[in-house]
Design a protein around this motif. Sequence first.
Motif, PDB file in Angstrom:
ATOM      1  N   THR A 110     -11.493   4.086   2.090  1.00  0.00           N
ATOM      2  CA  THR A 110     -12.501   4.563   1.160  1.00  0.00           C
ATOM      3  C   THR A 110     -13.827   3.872   1.426  1.00  0.00           C
ATOM      4  O   THR A 110     -13.872   2.705   1.815  1.00  0.00           O
ATOM      5  N   LYS A 138      -1.051   4.405  -1.612  1.00  0.00           N
ATOM      6  CA  LYS A 138      -2.349   4.406  -0.936  1.00  0.00           C
ATOM      7  C   LYS A 138      -2.236   4.883   0.503  1.00  0.00           C
ATOM      8  O   LYS A 138      -3.186   5.422   1.053  1.00  0.00           O
ATOM      9  N   VAL A 139      -1.081   4.651   1.141  1.00  0.00           N
ATOM     10  CA  VAL A 139      -0.835   5.039   2.528  1.00  0.00           C
ATOM     11  C   VAL A 139       0.484   5.811   2.567  1.00  0.00           C
ATOM     12  O   VAL A 139       1.451   5.414   1.919  1.00  0.00           O
ATOM     13  N   HIS A 140       0.501   6.917   3.298  1.00  0.00           N
ATOM     14  CA  HIS A 140       1.713   7.720   3.429  1.00  0.00           C
ATOM     15  C   HIS A 140       2.466   7.311   4.697  1.00  0.00           C
ATOM     16  O   HIS A 140       1.850   7.025   5.715  1.00  0.00           O
ATOM     17  N   CYS A 141       3.784   7.310   4.590  1.00  0.00           N
ATOM     18  CA  CYS A 141       4.591   7.019   5.774  1.00  0.00           C
ATOM     19  C   CYS A 141       5.648   8.100   5.938  1.00  0.00           C
ATOM     20  O   CYS A 141       5.990   8.811   5.003  1.00  0.00           O
ATOM     21  N   ASN A 200      -7.700   8.465   6.693  1.00  0.00           N
ATOM     22  CA  ASN A 200      -8.038   9.142   5.441  1.00  0.00           C
ATOM     23  C   ASN A 200      -7.827   8.249   4.221  1.00  0.00           C
ATOM     24  O   ASN A 200      -8.444   8.484   3.170  1.00  0.00           O
ATOM     25  N   SER A 201      -6.988   7.259   4.339  1.00  0.00           N
ATOM     26  CA  SER A 201      -6.745   6.358   3.206  1.00  0.00           C
ATOM     27  C   SER A 201      -7.882   5.354   3.015  1.00  0.00           C
ATOM     28  O   SER A 201      -7.978   4.736   1.953  1.00  0.00           O
ATOM     29  N   TRP A 207       0.825  -1.213   0.000  1.00  0.00           N
ATOM     30  CA  TRP A 207       0.000   0.000   0.000  1.00  0.00           C
ATOM     31  C   TRP A 207       0.854   1.256   0.000  1.00  0.00           C
ATOM     32  O   TRP A 207       0.536   2.239  -0.661  1.00  0.00           O
ATOM     33  N   ASP A 260      -3.685   9.863   8.670  1.00  0.00           N
ATOM     34  CA  ASP A 260      -3.427   9.427   7.298  1.00  0.00           C
ATOM     35  C   ASP A 260      -4.002   8.035   7.041  1.00  0.00           C
ATOM     36  O   ASP A 260      -4.537   7.765   5.961  1.00  0.00           O
ATOM     37  N   LEU A 261      -3.883   7.160   8.033  1.00  0.00           N
ATOM     38  CA  LEU A 261      -4.438   5.814   7.869  1.00  0.00           C
ATOM     39  C   LEU A 261      -5.948   5.861   7.735  1.00  0.00           C
ATOM     40  O   LEU A 261      -6.533   5.180   6.886  1.00  0.00           O
TER      41      LEU A 261
END
Length: 94
Positions: free
Chosen positions: A90, A68-71, A87-88, A63, A84-85
């Motif tokens: 849907t 799809k996921v920012h780190c 918001n990812s 991801w 962020d998790l």
Amino acid sequence: MMNEQIILQGTTLEALVQLINEGVKSQLEDFKKNLNTNDPDILFTRAEACEFLKIEQTTLYHWVKAGKVHCYGIANRRFFKKSDLLNSLTLLKK
């Protein structure tokens, strides 16, 4: 639930009180850990993020690679913001 048995015969009142106190303390510590989950800026490690999303680490890796996921990183450590998790995620149509 624990499968341990406690035999009260020959147990002093002080020992019983101590045993109950230890059980309550451990439950309160677990509760405190879960209490701070409302902060959207809390940072999760990889393992904590996987536990939060109920996924495997390989899935999280894919991801992140797909965007799809920012780190976020410091040195060789990776962190994930709770916001962020969330918001990812849907919404799926029924």
